[in-house]
Enzyme design. Structure first.
Site, PDB file in Angstrom:
ATOM      1  N   SER A   1     -16.543  14.788  -5.913  1.00  0.00           N
ATOM      2  CA  SER A   1     -16.926  13.792  -5.020  1.00  0.00           C
ATOM      3  C   SER A   1     -16.843  12.156  -6.173  1.00  0.00           C
ATOM      4  O   SER A   1     -17.208  10.751  -5.627  1.00  0.00           O
ATOM      5  CB  SER A   1     -18.549  13.609  -5.065  1.00  0.00           C
ATOM      6  OG  SER A   1     -19.449  15.052  -4.126  1.00  0.00           O
TER       7      SER A   1
ATOM      8  N   LYS B   1     -23.207   3.534  -6.808  1.00  0.00           N
ATOM      9  CA  LYS B   1     -23.561   4.526  -6.040  1.00  0.00           C
ATOM     10  C   LYS B   1     -25.479   4.810  -5.487  1.00  0.00           C
ATOM     11  O   LYS B   1     -25.966   4.563  -6.526  1.00  0.00           O
ATOM     12  CB  LYS B   1     -23.332   6.010  -6.313  1.00  0.00           C
ATOM     13  CG  LYS B   1     -22.954   6.503  -5.304  1.00  0.00           C
ATOM     14  CD  LYS B   1     -22.504   8.417  -6.006  1.00  0.00           C
ATOM     15  CE  LYS B   1     -22.702   9.169  -4.553  1.00  0.00           C
ATOM     16  NZ  LYS B   1     -21.724  10.740  -5.272  1.00  0.00           N
TER      17      LYS B   1
ATOM     18  N   SER C   1     -18.884  12.678  -2.414  1.00  0.00           N
ATOM     19  CA  SER C   1     -19.706  11.452  -1.366  1.00  0.00           C
ATOM     20  C   SER C   1     -19.537   9.885  -1.488  1.00  0.00           C
ATOM     21  O   SER C   1     -20.455   9.407  -0.934  1.00  0.00           O
ATOM     22  CB  SER C   1     -21.209  12.431  -1.446  1.00  0.00           C
ATOM     23  OG  SER C   1     -21.227  12.517  -3.556  1.00  0.00           O
TER      24      SER C   1
END
Length: 414
Positions: free
Chosen positions: A155, A62, A131
């Site tokens: 998330s 990420k 996210s």
């Protein structure tokens, strides 16, 4: 989807080399990435270790997690082209295990709510969640066998459920958050995405040097499961409740004992405190960006930081006390109810239509605040092909039990 364990088995028997395994990933990325948009960048010439327990396993990272070989832009133009000098410890650990941090995956800016352009591989007209949108979508699209994400509200669990993959939010701080852009130091948790529960358990066991987290080949025994629906917040959609009932029935067929479990009032109070803790800490964690690049911040984040200016320190301290009280009380809930794990929905329903929203984290926030391990697994799909998931939750530090119960349900559903 690409299975980490399948790739490792083929490498171990000589049917595939580590470089060949990375090559398969590259082919999958070339085929699927144009339609999904899950990746920020891909290393054109990565080092592929010839051996190690994760040799040949390409990993998505990420884009709020530092990587020395790839930029870390945090989903924001403010950090476009930013190249950290060092890997975050969680990335460095993967390299030591032989894994290949091959790609950075999309994140909502600073891991808040303003959506990315990533599309849900199951139905491109629907959000992949956030996210950790890119990590969930890349695994679901079969582009990566393993990906890292983070969870501050929901998330990891929510995008995994929306995209139909396994997501693990471990116990708080089981994986280090050093080298991860901070949003809330009391909540941020590094997690991971994989094709199956056994894949995720194997990776987590290696990453944390805790072999006991790897799932045994033999049946670990039938768990006692408490079914929770969080009556202190808006109810989930009928499809989500149907998926929960299906997972519960599968667990019962596999020998688990089930009971309905209502959470006492302090947990509703703690649930309501999550935004105060998160936003107060975000106001401090992103103070430099807010002071110097306010106009470059996306609208949802900028508005949240503006509202957070009004949170007084006494209110934050009071919220922390409520959360601490609930964490202590959760031990009693497990003990007095006699359950080993909790089973609940992973999200209010299937992934919402459009890309303007990342979905609602109301069935994740409490468990992030409690710091306990959560594992989501896909259970069903809607008529539109949208996945529905359930999450298994265990006591703090009991990650192995959460994984084992999730694996039992996964097998029973299969």
């Amino acid at each position: 989807m690409l299975s980490l364990l399948d790739l490792r088995a083929r490498i171990a028997t000589g049917r595939l080399t580590p470089a060949g395994a990375v090559g398969l990933v590259r082919e999958a990325i070339a085929a699927r990435e144009p339609e999904v948009g899950a990746l920020v960048c891909v290393d054109p010439a990565p080092h592929v270790a010839p051996d190690g327990p994760l040799a040949g396993i390409a990993v998505g990272v990420k884009d709020i997690i530092d990587t020395a070989d790839l930029p870390t832009a945090m989903g924001s133009a403010i950090y476009a082209g930013w190249r950290p000098r060092a890997d975050a410890p969680v990335v460095a650990r993967l390299r030591r295990l032989g894994a290949v941090p091959l790609a950075k995956t999309t994140t909502t800016p600073f891991a808040f709510m303003d959506p990315t352009a990533t599309r849900n591989p199951r139905n491109p007209g629907h959000t992949p969640g956030g996210s950790s949108a890119g990590s969930a979508a890349a695994v679901a699209a079969g582009m990566l066998p393993l990906a890292l994400g983070t969870q501050t509200g929901g998330s990891v669990i929510r995008p995994a459920a929306f995209c139909g993959v396994v997501g693990v939010k471990p116990s708080f701080r089981l994986l280090p958050t050093v080298g991860v852009k901070c949003f809330s130091w009391a909540l941020d948790t590094v997690g991971l995405f994989a094709a199956g529960v056994a894949d995720a358990a194997h990776a987590l066991a290696l990453m944390t040097d805790r072999p006991g987290l790897d799932l045994p080949a033999t049946d670990p025994g039938a768990p006692r499961i408490g079914i929770v629906t969080q009556d202190f917040c808006a109810a989930p959609a009928p499809e989500a409740l149907a998926a929960l009932a299906r997972a519960a029935a599968a667990a019962e067929r596999a020998g688990a004992t089930l009971r309905d479990l209502a959470l006492p009032a302090p947990f509703g109070e703690a649930f309501a405190c999550h935004p105060t803790i998160q936003d107060f800490e975000a106001h401090h964690a992103l103070a430099w960006e807010y002071a110097h690049h306010r106009e470059a911040l996306p609208p949802h984040l900028r508005a949240a930081l503006e509202r957070a200016q009004g949170i007084e320190t006494p209110a934050y301290d009071a919220a922390r006390r409520v959360a601490h009280h609930a964490r202590r009380g959760l031990k009693d809930v497990f003990g007095e109810s006699g359950v080993d794990v909790i089973l609940t929905v992973s999200a209010p329903g299937p992934a919402p239509a459009g890309l303007a929203s990342t979905g609602d984290s109301r069935f994740n926030r409490l468990w992030t605040l409690m710091g306990v391990p959560c594992v989501t697994l896909p259970v069903d799909v809607t008529a539109a092909g949208l996945p529905l998931g359930v999450q298994v939750i265990a006591r703090f530090g009991d990650d192995g039990r959460a994984l084992a119960a999730a694996r039992l349900i996964e097998r029973a559903l299969a």
